[in-house]
Design a protein around this motif. Structure first.
Motif, PDB file in Angstrom:
ATOM      1  N   PRO A  18       0.812  -1.221   0.000  1.00  0.00           N
ATOM      2  CA  PRO A  18       0.000   0.000   0.000  1.00  0.00           C
ATOM      3  C   PRO A  18       0.848   1.275   0.000  1.00  0.00           C
ATOM      4  CG  PRO A  18      -0.964  -1.601   1.487  1.00  0.00           C
ATOM      5  CD  PRO A  18       0.368  -2.159   1.026  1.00  0.00           C
ATOM      6  N   GLU A  61      -9.115   9.314  -6.695  1.00  0.00           N
ATOM      7  CA  GLU A  61      -8.800   7.996  -6.138  1.00  0.00           C
ATOM      8  C   GLU A  61      -8.147   8.137  -4.767  1.00  0.00           C
ATOM      9  OE1 GLU A  61      -8.635   4.067  -5.481  1.00  0.00           O
ATOM     10  OE2 GLU A  61      -9.679   5.012  -7.160  1.00  0.00           O
ATOM     11  N   SER A  65      -9.924   6.754  -1.273  1.00  0.00           N
ATOM     12  CA  SER A  65      -9.261   5.726  -0.466  1.00  0.00           C
ATOM     13  C   SER A  65      -8.805   6.236   0.903  1.00  0.00           C
ATOM     14  CB  SER A  65      -8.068   5.141  -1.224  1.00  0.00           C
ATOM     15  OG  SER A  65      -7.081   6.136  -1.426  1.00  0.00           O
ATOM     16  N   LYS A  67      -8.950   7.211   4.571  1.00  0.00           N
ATOM     17  CA  LYS A  67      -9.755   6.900   5.755  1.00  0.00           C
ATOM     18  C   LYS A  67      -9.689   8.105   6.690  1.00  0.00           C
ATOM     19  CE  LYS A  67      -8.958   1.998   5.313  1.00  0.00           C
ATOM     20  NZ  LYS A  67      -8.231   0.837   5.798  1.00  0.00           N
TER      21      LYS A  67
END
Length: 122
Positions: A18, A61, A65, A67
């Motif tokens: 990630p 994007e 994504s 949080k």
């Protein structure tokens, strides 16, 4: 040869952590902004539209994504992403290279900070 390159790139994305994916997105975002700005300054409207549009997709994007409740700085980063999308839309509509450059100047330090965090020893 193109098929091998495309497969390598796809494999790189599929196997990236990630943190590495985030670095790759930021690197591509900066590249798109640089090329979009250059295209606007050179009068290449089609290329500018493509690059700035792709930059918008990347920011969207990143925003999707994120949080927002994961850490204290996330809401501010979400606001920055919203600002960037608005600026890039405006820059594309008005063909304003300076607005694209302003976005790039905001994104580059973020890219560098994420890279430093991703590469720091655990």
């Amino acid at each position: 040869m193109t098929n091998h390159r495309d497969r390598y790139l796809q494999d790189s994305i599929n196997t990236a952590s990630p943190a590495k994916l985030l670095m790759m997105l930021y690197d591509r975002l900066v590249l798109d902004l640089m090329h979009g700005e250059e295209a606007l300054r050179g009068g290449d409207r089609e290329s500018a539209n493509n690059r700035i549009g792709h930059a918008q997709e990347i920011v969207l994007e990143l925003q999707a994504s994120l949080k927002v409740d994961a850490w204290d700085g996330a809401p501010g980063l979400a606001n920055l992403y919203s600002y960037l999308v608005t600026e890039l839309i405006g820059a594309n509509v008005k063909q304003d290279a300076d607005r694209v450059a302003g976005c790039r100047k905001l994104v580059e330090p973020l890219r560098d900070a994420w890279r430093e965090a991703a590469l720091a020893p655990a």
